[in-house]
Design an enzyme around this catalytic site. Structure first.
Site, short mmCIF file in Angstrom:
data_model
loop_
_atom_site.label_atom_id
_atom_site.label_comp_id
_atom_site.label_asym_id
_atom_site.label_seq_id
_atom_site.Cartn_x
_atom_site.Cartn_y
_atom_site.Cartn_z
N GLY A 22 5.71 -4.74 1.36
CA GLY A 22 4.58 -3.89 0.98
C GLY A 22 4.42 -3.79 -0.52
N GLY A 26 4.99 2.58 -2.72
CA GLY A 26 6.43 2.54 -2.51
C GLY A 26 7.02 1.22 -2.96
N GLU A 185 -14.25 13.60 -0.17
CA GLU A 185 -14.71 12.78 -1.30
C GLU A 185 -15.87 11.88 -0.88
OE1 GLU A 185 -10.64 12.78 -3.97
OE2 GLU A 185 -10.86 11.23 -2.48
N ASP A 323 4.58 6.22 3.54
CA ASP A 323 3.76 6.69 4.66
C ASP A 323 4.31 6.35 6.04
OD1 ASP A 323 1.94 7.73 2.95
OD2 ASP A 323 0.25 6.50 3.59
N ALA A 334 0.89 9.58 -2.27
CA ALA A 334 1.41 8.54 -3.16
C ALA A 334 2.73 8.95 -3.81
CB ALA A 334 0.36 8.23 -4.22
N GLN A 335 2.84 10.22 -4.22
CA GLN A 335 4.05 10.65 -4.94
C GLN A 335 5.31 10.53 -4.08
OE1 GLN A 335 5.16 11.28 -7.89
NE2 GLN A 335 3.19 10.81 -8.78
C1 LIG Z 1 -8.66 6.56 1.06
C2 LIG Z 1 -7.34 7.15 0.68
C3 LIG Z 1 -7.26 8.09 -0.32
C4 LIG Z 1 -6.04 8.64 -0.69
N1 LIG Z 1 -6.00 9.56 -1.69
C5 LIG Z 1 -4.80 10.03 -2.10
C6 LIG Z 1 -4.72 10.91 -3.21
O1 LIG Z 1 -5.73 11.29 -3.79
N2 LIG Z 1 -3.49 11.33 -3.60
C7 LIG Z 1 -2.34 10.92 -2.98
O2 LIG Z 1 -1.25 11.29 -3.38
N3 LIG Z 1 -2.40 10.09 -1.93
C8 LIG Z 1 -3.59 9.63 -1.48
N4 LIG Z 1 -3.64 8.78 -0.42
C9 LIG Z 1 -2.40 8.43 0.28
C10 LIG Z 1 -1.62 7.38 -0.49
O3 LIG Z 1 -2.44 6.32 -0.87
C11 LIG Z 1 -0.46 6.91 0.37
O4 LIG Z 1 0.34 8.02 0.68
C12 LIG Z 1 0.36 5.85 -0.32
O5 LIG Z 1 -0.42 4.73 -0.57
C13 LIG Z 1 1.57 5.48 0.52
O6 LIG Z 1 2.28 4.46 -0.10
P1 LIG Z 1 3.09 3.38 0.75
O7 LIG Z 1 3.76 2.50 -0.22
O8 LIG Z 1 3.90 4.07 1.77
O9 LIG Z 1 1.97 2.60 1.55
P2 LIG Z 1 0.71 1.82 1.01
O10 LIG Z 1 0.37 2.21 -0.37
O11 LIG Z 1 -0.32 1.98 2.06
O12 LIG Z 1 1.21 0.32 0.97
C14 LIG Z 1 1.51 -0.39 2.13
C15 LIG Z 1 1.68 -1.85 1.74
O13 LIG Z 1 2.24 -2.57 2.81
C16 LIG Z 1 1.47 -3.73 3.07
N5 LIG Z 1 1.66 -4.01 4.48
C17 LIG Z 1 1.33 -3.28 5.55
N6 LIG Z 1 1.74 -3.87 6.67
C18 LIG Z 1 2.36 -5.01 6.31
C19 LIG Z 1 2.99 -6.06 7.01
N7 LIG Z 1 3.12 -6.04 8.34
N8 LIG Z 1 3.47 -7.09 6.31
C20 LIG Z 1 3.37 -7.14 4.96
N9 LIG Z 1 2.79 -6.16 4.25
C21 LIG Z 1 2.30 -5.11 4.91
C22 LIG Z 1 0.06 -3.34 2.68
O14 LIG Z 1 -0.72 -4.47 2.44
C23 LIG Z 1 0.37 -2.55 1.41
O15 LIG Z 1 0.59 -3.42 0.34
C24 LIG Z 1 -4.86 8.22 -0.03
C25 LIG Z 1 -4.94 7.27 0.98
C26 LIG Z 1 -6.16 6.74 1.33
C27 LIG Z 1 -6.24 5.71 2.42
#
Ligand SMILES: Cc1cc2nc3c(=O)[nH]c(=O)nc-3n(C[C@H](O)[C@H](O)[C@H](O)COP(=O)(O)OP(=O)(O)OC[C@H]3O[C@@H](n4cnc5c(N)ncnc54)[C@H](O)[C@@H]3O)c2cc1C
Length: 507
Positions: A22, A26, A185, A323, A334-335
């Site tokens: 990912g 994170g 939003e 997430d 995100a945090q």
């Molecule tokens: C529209 C929207 C608005 C948001 N606004 C806010 C905000 O204002 N403030 C805030 O704090 N949070 C916000 N969030 C939430 C925040 O973006 C997430 O909590 C955060 O991105 C989680 O990070 P992560 O690394 O767990 O997952 P993600 O950032 O979702 O990253 C997941 C990664 O894994 C990859 N992936 C997924 N499945 C696979 C697979 N099988 N194989 C390879 N790669 C894979 C994806 O391509 C991506 O690169 C928002 C989310 C959305 C959708």
């Protein structure tokens, strides 16, 4: 569909191999934290960019271009010598043999690891009604945002051509499902587009008459912000012309509208062409793959339960963050992903240096924010509640700080300045492919993989072309061009009808 198997046998020189799945918040921050560590990092993600999801709604509504919120992962890590980036969707994780399998367009790669950080995030949830997604796209990826941009601006264009009042009304009714930050939003931005930005652009329709409806089954908007900020956000949206319908659940969606059901069971149909689904998340299916091998629990959103140090039960070498994990009711923001990414990377570094483990992961809540429209936002920082212009300025600052890369920050700042001062949008380009590409790909059995020649097939074609070229050369060199050969068993004078001078197409 055929696949080729390739194993990335890391030439790690005996170094500890860390695989990160990912390139979201994170994965990105975990990889960065390992910059100076004596490890070999392989970051595998299904997109070649890091996506700043909090600004997706600005791509969907024409403020920013996709590149401004999605820098290439390769570029981000160009100077991090111990990190390499692989494109591929992870389809399997073999915990026993420590192997990660990823696939892209029929090409399979198997990557071994010593430590694994899984940060695959979450997708949209339609609460068991995945068919709703056909007509109400979610907001999780660049594709989603561009499709929504096409659907939103396209609805205004079609309304200008519509022949009946009823049709105009249907095209100028926009429904956003889900009154969390993304829904708020989106609703605020569509209202601003209709009631301000686009007012002078059309000749037949009155964009100001457009209806923007925000629906949620919950009794308030922005539940995680508390009742007070929720109520103030609702007032703010209503002042901007958004109809807020709470306590109503969407029970059906089709091409021309949707049906909502109130608590007392009454159903109402809303005719609307453009619908946005911003309700509910479903953790990456990789959680299930890990749960099956470890017995770790999955919650209703598919998030996998992890130990207090974010590792998988029975597998201290595997961290699951962001997430897709469930720990202490932490929110999907995100945090959490950023702080857990750094935490997991530090733990790997500590182990390699023989240092004691860190204390269990503790989340430091820096607050939550959401914009309502231009110059208006809400923020909750500890016990402090802010609304209006001050909250909006804070929102701008925080999002700029966390946007990756100076280039992107600068371009975004310029776009914001132009948009907010002139009330114009520079990213309104939309194409048919943006709107219909997802549905078209969905009709193929293996998606885009069905549209390309599988890699193994290329080898077969190459062998055939080489053989043909060699035969051509042989015919010329042995003087057999234009020489008629007698065919065994052929009738008198028939000869071989295939003239050896014939060209072989493609050779
Ligand atoms: C529209 C929207 C608005 C948001 N606004 C806010 C905000 O204002 N403030 C805030 O704090 N949070 C916000 N969030 C939430 C925040 O973006 C997430 O909590 C955060 O991105 C989680 O990070 P992560 O690394 O767990 O997952 P993600 O950032 O979702 O990253 C997941 C990664 O894994 C990859 N992936 C997924 N499945 C696979 C697979 N099988 N194989 C390879 N790669 C894979 C994806 O391509 C991506 O690169 C928002 C989310 C959305 C959708």
């Amino acid at each position: 569909m055929t696949t080729t198997g390739q194993t990335t046998n890391e030439r790690s020189g005996g170094r500890h191999r860390v695989v990160v799945i990912g390139s979201g918040f994170g994965g990105l921050f975990a990889t960065k934290e390992l910059k100076r560590a004596d490890v070999e990092v392989t970051l595998i993600a299904k997109t070649s960019h890091h996506l700043f999801q909090p600004l997706l709604y600005q791509v969907a509504t024409g403020i920013l271009s996709q590149g401004e919120i999605a820098p290439p992962t390769r570029e981000i890590f160009a100077d991090q010598k111990n990190a390499k980036v692989l494109l591929g969707e992870v389809t399997d994780i073999d915990l026993e043999n420590k192997l990660v399998t990823s696939v892209v367009l029929g090409r399979t790669t198997v990557t071994p690891y010593d430590s694994l950080i899984v940060a695959a995030g979450a997708g949209q949830s339609y609460f068991g009604n995945d068919h709703f997604s056909e007509f109400a796209p979610g907001m999780k990826s660049i594709d989603d945002a561009l499709e929504l941009r096409g659907r939103i601006f396209g609805a205004f264009e079609l309304a200008e051509l519509a022949e009946t009042e009823e049709e105009v009304e249907r095209l100028l009714t926009f429904v956003v499902v889900g009154a969390g930050p993304t829904g708020v939003e989106m609703a605020g931005q569509i209202a601003e587009l209709a009631h301000n930005t686009l007012r002078k652009d059309f000749r037949r329709i009155n964009t100001h008459a457009a209806r923007v409806i925000l629906v949620d089954a919950a009794p308030q908007v922005l539940p995680p912000f508390g009742a007070k900020l929720g109520a103030s956000t609702q007032r703010s949206l209503e002042k901007r012309g958004v109809e807020v319908r709470l306590g109503e659940m969407v029970v059906d969606v089709d091409e021309r509208g949707l049906v909502v059901q109130a608590k007392d069971g009454t159903r109402t149909r809303i005719d609307a062409v453009a619908k946005v689904w911003a309700a509910g998340v479903q953790a990456s299916p990789l959680g299930k793959i890990l749960a099956e091998q470890t017995g770790a629990p999955l919650d209703r959103a598919g998030r996998i339960g992890v130990n207090p140090d974010t590792t998988l039960p029975g597998h201290p070498e595997v961290f699951v963050i962001g997430d897709m994990m469930s720990l202490d009711n932490l929110p999907g923001v995100a945090q959490v992903a950023i702080q857990q990414g750094k935490y997991a990377a530090k733990e790997i570094k500590n182990r390699l240096k023989g240092r004691p483990p860190q204390k269990p992961f503790k989340y430091f809540d820096k607050g939550s924010m959401a914009t309502i429209s231009r110059f208006s936002a809400v923020a909750l920082i500890g016990k402090i509640r802010l609304t209006g212009f001050i909250a909006w300025l804070m929102w701008l600052g925080v999002h700029l700080v966390y946007l990756t890369g100076f280039k992107n920050r600068f371009a975004t700042l310029v776009k914001w300045f132009v948009t907010f001062i002139s009330n114009n949008r520079s990213e309104r380009a939309a194409t048919e492919q943006q709107i219909f590409g997802r549905l078209a790909l969905g009709k193929l059995e293996h998606g885009a993989a069905d549209l390309v020649t599988p890699p193994g097939e290329w080898n077969r074609i190459r062998e055939e072309l080489v053989a043909r070229a060699e035969e051509e050369a042989r015919l010329t060199d042995s003087g057999q061009r234009g020489v008629r050969r007698e065919t065994v068993g052929a009738g008198a004078g028939s000869g071989d009808s295939s003239n050896t001078n014939a060209r072989i197409s493609g050779a």
